[in-house]
Design an enzyme around this catalytic site. Structure first.
Site, mmCIF file in Angstrom:
data_model
loop_
_atom_site.group_PDB
_atom_site.id
_atom_site.type_symbol
_atom_site.label_atom_id
_atom_site.label_comp_id
_atom_site.label_asym_id
_atom_site.label_seq_id
_atom_site.Cartn_x
_atom_site.Cartn_y
_atom_site.Cartn_z
ATOM 1 N N ALA A 146 -3.065 -8.403 6.296
ATOM 2 C CA ALA A 146 -2.873 -8.448 4.596
ATOM 3 C C ALA A 146 -3.913 -8.468 4.138
ATOM 4 O O ALA A 146 -5.079 -8.974 4.640
ATOM 5 C CB ALA A 146 -2.010 -9.678 4.176
ATOM 6 N N PRO A 147 -4.091 -7.919 2.934
ATOM 7 C CA PRO A 147 -5.513 -7.653 2.117
ATOM 8 C C PRO A 147 -6.014 -8.818 1.284
ATOM 9 O O PRO A 147 -4.958 -10.040 1.140
ATOM 10 C CB PRO A 147 -5.198 -6.648 1.291
ATOM 11 N N TRP A 148 -7.117 -8.886 0.683
ATOM 12 C CA TRP A 148 -7.464 -10.033 0.007
ATOM 13 C C TRP A 148 -7.086 -10.059 -1.503
ATOM 14 O O TRP A 148 -7.189 -10.919 -2.433
ATOM 15 C CB TRP A 148 -8.961 -10.121 0.040
ATOM 16 N N LYS A 172 -1.928 -11.889 10.109
ATOM 17 C CA LYS A 172 -3.456 -12.219 9.645
ATOM 18 C C LYS A 172 -3.762 -11.771 8.283
ATOM 19 O O LYS A 172 -3.894 -10.697 7.769
ATOM 20 C CB LYS A 172 -4.452 -11.498 10.567
ATOM 21 N N SER A 174 -6.383 -11.753 5.055
ATOM 22 C CA SER A 174 -7.755 -11.593 5.048
ATOM 23 C C SER A 174 -8.643 -12.854 5.245
ATOM 24 O O SER A 174 -7.977 -14.000 4.891
ATOM 25 C CB SER A 174 -8.226 -11.115 3.570
ATOM 26 N N ASP A 209 -8.801 -7.057 15.838
ATOM 27 C CA ASP A 209 -8.919 -6.205 16.985
ATOM 28 C C ASP A 209 -8.041 -6.533 18.290
ATOM 29 O O ASP A 209 -7.244 -5.760 18.549
ATOM 30 C CB ASP A 209 -10.424 -5.738 17.423
ATOM 31 N N SER A 225 -8.310 -0.816 3.234
ATOM 32 C CA SER A 225 -9.229 -0.071 2.969
ATOM 33 C C SER A 225 -8.865 1.377 4.050
ATOM 34 O O SER A 225 -8.215 1.283 4.857
ATOM 35 C CB SER A 225 -10.386 -0.273 2.984
ATOM 36 N N THR A 228 -10.628 0.735 7.212
ATOM 37 C CA THR A 228 -9.846 -0.231 8.074
ATOM 38 C C THR A 228 -8.766 0.491 8.749
ATOM 39 O O THR A 228 -8.461 0.338 9.857
ATOM 40 C CB THR A 228 -9.383 -1.444 7.339
ATOM 41 N N GLU A 246 -0.992 1.163 4.128
ATOM 42 C CA GLU A 246 -1.015 1.297 2.780
ATOM 43 C C GLU A 246 -2.775 1.262 2.429
ATOM 44 O O GLU A 246 -3.265 0.202 2.474
ATOM 45 C CB GLU A 246 -0.093 0.322 2.061
ATOM 46 N N CYS A 280 -4.410 -1.347 -6.031
ATOM 47 C CA CYS A 280 -4.680 0.045 -5.574
ATOM 48 C C CYS A 280 -3.840 0.937 -6.503
ATOM 49 O O CYS A 280 -3.924 2.327 -6.364
ATOM 50 C CB CYS A 280 -4.182 0.132 -4.105
#
Length: 474
Positions: A146-148, A172, A174, A209, A225, A228, A246, A280
């Protein structure tokens, strides 16, 4: 603040290196959290894999009941979640509570219902003496990153469809904005069987990773991004995992001469700068037909200048800070490069705000050209550019001349033109005479370098399933 990981139904402290978590409104450290170790990442995936043996065979009714309970718990703790999101992300508290929490609850409730509507194709005979049927089955372990910018919202977008379909998840968030996901883990652990939901903390290199590359992971879902996304696709290529991407956007906002200018101004003031532009789908790349270009720039500049940046707990604050110091510097650099072109004019903003925190002034840039970086590259901040265009053919070509393909909007009173232009735009979503509106029933996702796969809707649920053919001889 809850800072423990959720692994196999237990809240445990990370065993890796400690990482600071900041309050972007002040720049102060909120707390330090220990990352998951490599052994803990492995344990989380194996717990999910073990739990899948039973969870993957549960009835839709059981999964629905669990998702509804989780939705209720989030709603009951809405103020707590909003305060955590506000402190960790810098979001205005009233926005987090009034806008995001209800939408998050709705996502879980939608997929709770959708779980009971998912089915395969009815049986049929396509070979004499044999009956075929199509099943839609869960994949197994899903690694979700998930993003920030919308930590809890994106956790919901990933958890809800994956769980509804019968998968088990290792999430996980950010490392910049983990607090609401960790709080969610605390509340979810007593609702779902052990191992069905696991939540880790850590950086991409140390936790992301080994998680996405784990041989037991069957699917990786990312909102983040392009860089990423490229890394994860490359990193997982050898194991041929399913990926769901996405990866950002640069939404064109096409304003024709006949558009309602007041509606455009009001819309862009809201939809271009919501969440400090860290969205986004933000209405950030305006194309204005030459007949209304000057008027639009003047009126929009005046409107943007009234946007109030301030403390997240102030009810009058419309824009909070950017998420991190590093991101503030990226946004500032993009605007400085735009200024340096000589032909781009700063109508309002264009600078960092003095004082504490990672604030950037709401910015409107006029005179941008199609090939300018400010038009072609995602800034992901409170920065909107305006470019004049001549005619429909030119603007459609310009709008599509982008590596991104997530969201777009068309502003016109001509219904025929709205349909015609919408049909030609190479974007996952096109709004007409509005922007930014999302509902759980409709799919959200892009094309080109914005990625593939859908969030929300029944299409999003299907993305977390595998289509299987079963043939019975009789």
């Amino acid at each position: 603040m809850q800072h423990k990981l959720l692994i196999n139904g237990e809240l445990v402290s990370g065993e890796g290196e400690k990482q600071p978590v900041y309050n972007p409104a002040t720049g102060d450290v909120l707390l330090e959290i220990a990352e998951a170790s490599a052994e803990q990442v492995d344990a989380a995936v194996r717990a999910a894999d073990a739990a899948f043996a039973e969870w993957g065979q549960t009835t839709p009714k059981v999964r629905t009941e669990c998702l509804l309970k989780l939705a209720d718990v989030i709603e009951e703790n809405g103020q707590v979640f909003a305060e955590l999101e506000s402190r960790n992300c810098g979001k205005p508290l009233h926005s987090a509570f009034n806008d995001e929490i209800p939408a998050i609850v709705d996502v879980f409730r939608f997929f709770a219902g959708a779980a009971r509507c998912l089915n395969g194709l009815a049986a049929g005979e396509y070979l004499e003496g044999h009956t075929s049927m199509i099943r839609r089955d869960p994949l197994g372990v899903v690694a979700s990153i998930a993003p920030w910018n919308y930590p809890l919202m994106m956790a919901a977008w990933k958890l809800a469809p994956a769980l509804a379909a019968g998968n088990c998840v290792v999430l996980k968030p950010s490392e910049i904005t983990p607090l609401t996901a960790l709080k969610l883990a605390e509340l979810a652990k007593d609702i779902f069987p052990a191992g069905v939901i696991n939540v880790l903390f850590g950086r991409g290199k140390t936790v992301g990773d080994p998680l996405t590359g784990h041989p037991k992971v069957r699917m990786v879902s990312l909102t983040g991004s392009i860089a990423t996304g490229e890394h994860i696709i490359s990193h997982t290529a050898s194991s041929i995992k399913r990926t769901h991407m996405e990866l950002g956007g640069k939404a064109p906002v096409i304003v024709f001469d006949d558009a309602d200018i007041e509606a455009v101004v009001e819309g862009v003031r809201t939809f271009g700068y919501y969440n400090a532009g860290q969205d986004c789908t933000a209405a950030c790349r305006i194309y204005a037909q030459k007949g209304i270009y000057d008027t639009l720039v003047e009126k929009l500049g005046a409107a943007v200048a009234t946007l109030k940046s301030g403390a997240p707990d102030d009810e009058s604050t419309e824009l909070g800070p950017l998420s991190s110091l590093a991101h503030l510097e990226r946004v500032s650099k993009a605007v400085e490069e735009a200024k340096a072109t000589g032909h781009i004019k700063v109508i309002t903003g264009g600078e960092k705000r003095k004082g504490n925190g990672y604030y950037y002034a709401p910015t409107l840039l006029a005179g941008a050209l199609q090939d300018d970086a400010i038009v072609q590259k995602e800034v992901f901040g409170p920065v909107v550019s305006v470019t004049p265009f001549d005619n429909e053919e030119q603007v459609v070509n310009w709008a599509n001349d982008s590596q991104y393909g997530l969201a777009s909007s068309v502003w016109t009173k001509d219904v025929g033109r709205a349909h015609r232009v919408s049909a030609r735009l190479q974007y996952g979503c096109t709004w007409v005479n509005t922007h930014f509106m999302l509902v759980s029933e409709m799919p959200h996702g892009g094309q080109k370098l914005s990625g593939y796969g859908k969030d929300m809707s029944l299409y999003g649920l299907e993305d977390y399933t595998v289509v299987r053919h079963v043939m019975v001889k009789h």
